[in-house]
Write an enzyme that holds these catalytic residues in place. Structure first.
Site, PDB file in Angstrom:
ATOM      1  N   CYS A 225      -6.244  86.993  34.627  1.00  0.00           N
ATOM      2  CA  CYS A 225      -7.627  86.549  34.743  1.00  0.00           C
ATOM      3  C   CYS A 225      -8.525  87.740  35.101  1.00  0.00           C
ATOM      4  O   CYS A 225      -8.354  88.358  36.155  1.00  0.00           O
ATOM      5  CB  CYS A 225      -7.699  85.465  35.814  1.00  0.00           C
ATOM      6  SG  CYS A 225      -9.259  84.610  35.780  1.00  0.00           S
TER       7      CYS A 225
ATOM      8  N   LYS B 107       2.087  86.225  32.557  1.00  0.00           N
ATOM      9  CA  LYS B 107       0.950  86.287  31.627  1.00  0.00           C
ATOM     10  C   LYS B 107       0.179  87.574  31.854  1.00  0.00           C
ATOM     11  O   LYS B 107      -0.295  87.838  32.957  1.00  0.00           O
ATOM     12  CB  LYS B 107       0.047  85.069  31.820  1.00  0.00           C
ATOM     13  CG  LYS B 107      -1.085  84.999  30.788  1.00  0.00           C
ATOM     14  CD  LYS B 107      -1.763  83.643  30.827  1.00  0.00           C
ATOM     15  CE  LYS B 107      -2.902  83.558  29.819  1.00  0.00           C
ATOM     16  NZ  LYS B 107      -3.525  82.232  29.812  1.00  0.00           N
TER      17      LYS B 107
ATOM     18  N   LYS C  88      -3.739  74.284  34.436  1.00  0.00           N
ATOM     19  CA  LYS C  88      -4.812  75.152  34.943  1.00  0.00           C
ATOM     20  C   LYS C  88      -4.325  75.802  36.235  1.00  0.00           C
ATOM     21  O   LYS C  88      -3.764  75.136  37.114  1.00  0.00           O
ATOM     22  CB  LYS C  88      -6.049  74.287  35.208  1.00  0.00           C
ATOM     23  CG  LYS C  88      -7.180  75.007  35.899  1.00  0.00           C
ATOM     24  CD  LYS C  88      -8.240  75.497  34.940  1.00  0.00           C
ATOM     25  CE  LYS C  88      -9.424  76.044  35.717  1.00  0.00           C
ATOM     26  NZ  LYS C  88     -10.331  76.835  34.885  1.00  0.00           N
TER      27      LYS C  88
END
Lengths: 434, 471
Positions: free
Chosen positions: A135, A173, A45
């Site tokens: 995100c 990412k 995480k």
């Protein structure tokens, strides 16, 4: 004997199934349990400056009898102290040295902050770094996450900073919330990243309470757009993956993410060129135990197909993704209904009649419920076979129209040659952009 | 009714348990999941199979999106008795039997239970969901408050008529209240459905036998049209000696007794039911569930020719009812005025009779006696021929009132629906006939255009065939 081991830019794992950076990888407690059950790797995480989360964080979309077809979240990165995370990373790696342990990172956009955090996690023995530039909620409002991934220059800058100090492979990412994924991907590649992972979650509002008018998830009567994931997003993820893997200038391995729930999903990602896959929503729905089904299914399929390693089939479908302009316009299929399998729901009829090309008629005998395909007008669109509830009842069969394979590009070329009036094929192919 | 060997009476708790709902109400999860399974067929076979042509996929789609009022509206618009049909319909030979899933070897959609799920919250609570036309100034009298009469009353009320519905019984509902096995529908449910129709504005006059308490002339004078929905009479006689013995009763009378108060029914230990129709099954299973030690059905034809549905047959077998096929009663035997045995003869199947089924023939010398303490006759119901004779122009053929396609009798003022017309069918048939009769009355009184039929709008031609490639 099938060998499931995978190697992403030098990061080895006993199988290609990693846990994506998300709630299931929030703690050593969870990751150790997952490793016991057989997961090949885990992306922790996301670690960064301490944050505070809201209460009520997830919402979902159900489709008929299927719960959580899509999952949305407004949870931020880890809310645990950095020292705790570092300690647990070290312990996990100590007890599970053969598994891939990746630290996902997101800090403020300064060289010092990135240098510091990279050194801190690498000192714990992680096998690689994943830079969270995806995100889409919360952190992006603070100039991190998708705010970086949406600007190729920022992506390039931070990857360069990280690469200045990183000793382990650097995975970037990417966010899907961008009109062309090629730009940030090429920026990351240009800055020297070792691999790409995609997709992060998609901006979404999952729904609204029709009694209170509150969007979900509700935080004291209000909500915010969140990140959408789960089975619903897989087709989008596959397209973004293919956008990169079909681009001849792109040459980094990809860790595929987005709606992977079973081994078939994983195989699809690998066929489109992913090196491994990351899973989150399916674990949030069913728990870590699904790893058995994933590895068993993949193994059985590889045995059946005669593949020994993942490399034997990786990317096999990539050459089959082309521009629309390169598809054969002379390929002709028509629908064929098997009257023995037909149960007479007549969905094919009404779908074609109202929703497509009026190429299916009801049976002229009112006592027979098997509809009739009008072969002369059927355009071969597939719709009837898609709505048919019986497997193998409607098949699309090729008609040999004795015409040569001709694509739109070839046609334009022929037109140009024959009439002298050149019709240029617009260079709109998405993967050709940079 | 003195019975030789009285069965041990079960406690009220046990009776309640034995008579509990065989198709219980669905939970919201169950109903939504089942509704979501529906394929939404085009020109759906379930809708075709329903005598009232309820748009089943439409109501199910509404349930899937939790629009329960909308679902109920779809059902009740087609069939005002949707709540009782959800319980009483032989769905396995109608909608559920027609479900395309059967052809896929998958369980059909549980249409009956979904229909109950949709209609209960409306009908059982009296929530009005159907629009009523304004008062049209005409008046209709309906004779009989059974399924046919209830449906006719409601449909006419919806069209704006002032409707008075007469029934000889103390409670409305007819066979819904007095003739259906309690594990399918309770008294309370049957009465609530009638109450729903009363709330639509139908006036009920109960304990009023038309023809005696209320003269036909009065009805004719006060009504623009009259609907006869008088059903059938009592159980037919077997025509055997000993039939008048104590302990011998008719199936409809027995079921009515059970419906009125199952805790007060006096049963024999060993019971024989003569006949294998659906009413026979109801009587047999009710007797078994009330504590009879053995219940035996005797039927003069073979299993193949039985009148009951397979679903009912299986229900009786599961309840432990024993079937004697190709056995015909010849004499009822009694001791001290109470039945003690049924003398029977074995039969064999011969060439087909008028019904097209092989005619059963007695096998000489095969007589035998089946001891019993109670005998329930169930070979059909008598026709109310006498009643119809009193109305000029109303013809009766084979015990059935003769009507045209609009359910109008030979007397233009009289229409007839339900068992007295069809000889004894399902609630859903009565509802369908009532709807057609109401429409016919409306057209008769207000002209053929009284019920508008939607007409399609203009259409351009379909697009030309997909152009072929030029090379």
């Amino acid at each position: 004997m099938v060998d499931l081991t995978s190697n992403l830019a030098g990061i080895k794992s006993p199988n290609p199934f990693w846990l994506a950076s998300a709630p299931p990888t929030n703690s050593a407690y969870q990751v150790m349990k997952a490793f016991d059950l057989g997961w090949g790797g885990a992306v922790w995480k996301t670690i960064g400056e301490p944050i505070v989360n809201v209460s009520s964080r997830y919402s979902s979309v159900n489709y008929k009898n299927f719960r959580m077809m899509g999952l949305n979240n407004i949870e931020l990165i880890t809310d645990r102290p950095l020292e705790e995370n570092l300690h647990e990373l070290r312990e996990v790696k100590r007890y599970y040295p053969d598994r891939a342990l990746i630290a996902s990172l997101m800090v403020e956009s300064t060289r010092e902050a990135w240098h510091t955090v990279v050194k801190q996690v690498e000192d714990c023995g992680v096998d690689g770094l994943e830079l969270n530039f995806g995100c889409p909620h919360g952190m992006s409002e603070r100039g991190m996450g998708a705010a970086v991934g949406q600007v190729p220059e920022y992506t390039c800058q931070i990857v360069e900073w990280v690469k200045q100090v990183a000793r382990t492979p650097v995975i970037v990412k990417l966010t899907p919330n961008i009109s062309n994924i090629t730009y940030p991907a090429m920026a990351a590649q240009g800055a020297g990243c070792d691999a790409i992972s995609l997709i992060n979650t998609i901006n979404s509002i999952t729904g609204i309470d029709l009694d209170t008018f509150e969007p979900r998830p509700k935080v004291r009567g209000k909500s915010s757009h969140g990140g959408y994931c789960g089975p619903a997003v897989k087709p989008i993820a596959l397209n973004l993956l293919a956008t990169l893997t079909t681009n001849p200038k792109f040459n980094r391995p990809v860790s595929g993410i987005g709606g992977i729930e079973n081994w078939q999903d994983a195989v699809e990602f690998l066929l489109l060129g992913a090196t491994n896959v990351q899973v989150c929503t399916a674990v949030m729905h069913y728990g870590f135990r699904i790893i058995d089904e994933l590895t068993a299914g993949l193994t059985a399929w590889m045995e059946q197909k005669g593949f020994r390693t993942l490399d034997d089939f990786r990317g096999k479908s990539v050459p089959r993704i082309v521009d629309w302009g390169d598809l054969d316009l002379n390929y002709k299929i028509i629908a064929k209904i098997d009257p023995k399998k037909c149960i007479g729901c007549q969905l094919c009829y009404i779908a074609c009649e109202d929703g497509a090309h009026q190429s299916i008629a009801l049976n002229p005998d009112p006592n027979v419920r098997v509809p009739v395909v009008l072969n002369d007008v059927c355009v071969g669109c597939n719709l009837c076979s898609l709505v048919c509830p019986v497997d193998g009842c409607i098949t699309m069969t090729e008609v040999d129209n004795k015409k040569p394979q001709t694509s739109w590009r070839q046609w334009q070329a022929k037109l140009a040659a024959s009439k002298g009036a050149a019709v240029a094929a617009p260079a709109h192919g998405s993967h050709n952009a940079p | 009714m003195p019975i030789r060997n009285v069965a041990h009476r079960l406690t009220p708790d046990q009776i309640q348990k034995n008579m509990a709902d065989i198709a219980p109400a669905m939970s919201v999860e169950d109903a939504t999941a089942e509704a979501s399974r529906c394929l939404f067929c085009f020109d759906a076979p379930c809708t075709r199979a329903c005598p009232t042509h309820i748009n089943v996929p439409e109501f199910i789609k509404r349930l899937a999106t939790r629009n329960i009022v909308g679902a109920a509206r779809t059902i009740l618009d087609a069939n005002i008795l949707g709540a009782s049909c959800a319980r009483a319909c032989p769905t396995e030979v109608l909608c559920e039997g027609a479900c395309v899933y059967n052809l896929e070897k998958a369980p059909p959609i549980q249409i009956g239970r979904l229909q109950r799920y949709a209609t209960d919250p409306i009908v059982m609570t009296g929530k009005q969901v159907l629009p009523l036309a304004p008062d049209n100034g005409k008046r209709v009298s309906v004779v009989g408050a059974g399924p046919g009469g209830l449906a006719a009353s409601a449909e006419l009320r919806r069209l704006g008529y002032k409707v008075t519905c007469y029934d000889a019984q103390d409670k409305p509902g007819g066979l819904n209240t007095f003739g259906i096995a309690p594990y399918k529908m309770t008294n309370e449910e049957a009465l609530l459905e009638a109450e729903y129709i009363r709330k639509m504005g139908v006036e009920f006059v109960l304990k009023a036998r038309v023809g005696t308490d209320v003269p036909l002339s009065q009805l004719e004078a006060q009504s623009d049209a009259i609907v006869l929905a008088v059903g059938l009479g009592g159980t037919s006689k077997l025509g055997l000696s000993g039939e008048e013995l104590d302990g011998v009763c008719g199936a409809t009378e027995f079921i009515e007794e059970v419906r009125r108060d199952p805790t007060r029914v006096v049963l024999g230990r060993r019971i024989i039911v003569v006949g294998a129709g659906n009413t026979s099954i109801d009587a047999a299973t009710e007797a078994k569930r009330l504590g009879a030690e053995t219940v035996t059905i005797v039927y003069r034809r073979s299993e193949k020719e039985k009148g009951c549905y397979d679903y009912e047959y299986n229900l009786a077998k599961k309840d432990g009812v024993v079937f004697h096929w190709l056995v015909n009663p010849v004499r009822v035997v009694g001791v001290a005025g109470a039945v003690s045995a049924l003398e029977c003869i074995r039969m064999r199947l011969g060439p087909p009779d008028a019904s097209g089924r092989p005619a059963p023939e007695p096998i000489a010398g095969s007589e035998f006696a089946l001891p019993c303490d109670m005998l329930i006759k169930s070979t059909g119901q008598e026709k109310r021929v006498g009643f119809f004779k009193a109305i000029s122009g109303v013809d009766v053929k084979g015990g059935r009132v003769v009507v045209n396609e609009g359910y109008r009798t030979g007397n233009p003022k009289y229409f007839a629906v339900g068992d007295c017309v069809n000889g004894g069918k399902e609630v859903v048939n009565a509802a369908a006939e009532a709807k057609k009769a109401a429409a016919a009355i409306h057209r008769a009184l207000f002209g053929p255009a009284a019920i508008p039929v939607p007409q399609p709008g203009p259409r351009l031609a379909k697009p030309a065939v997909h152009p072929p490639m030029p090379f």
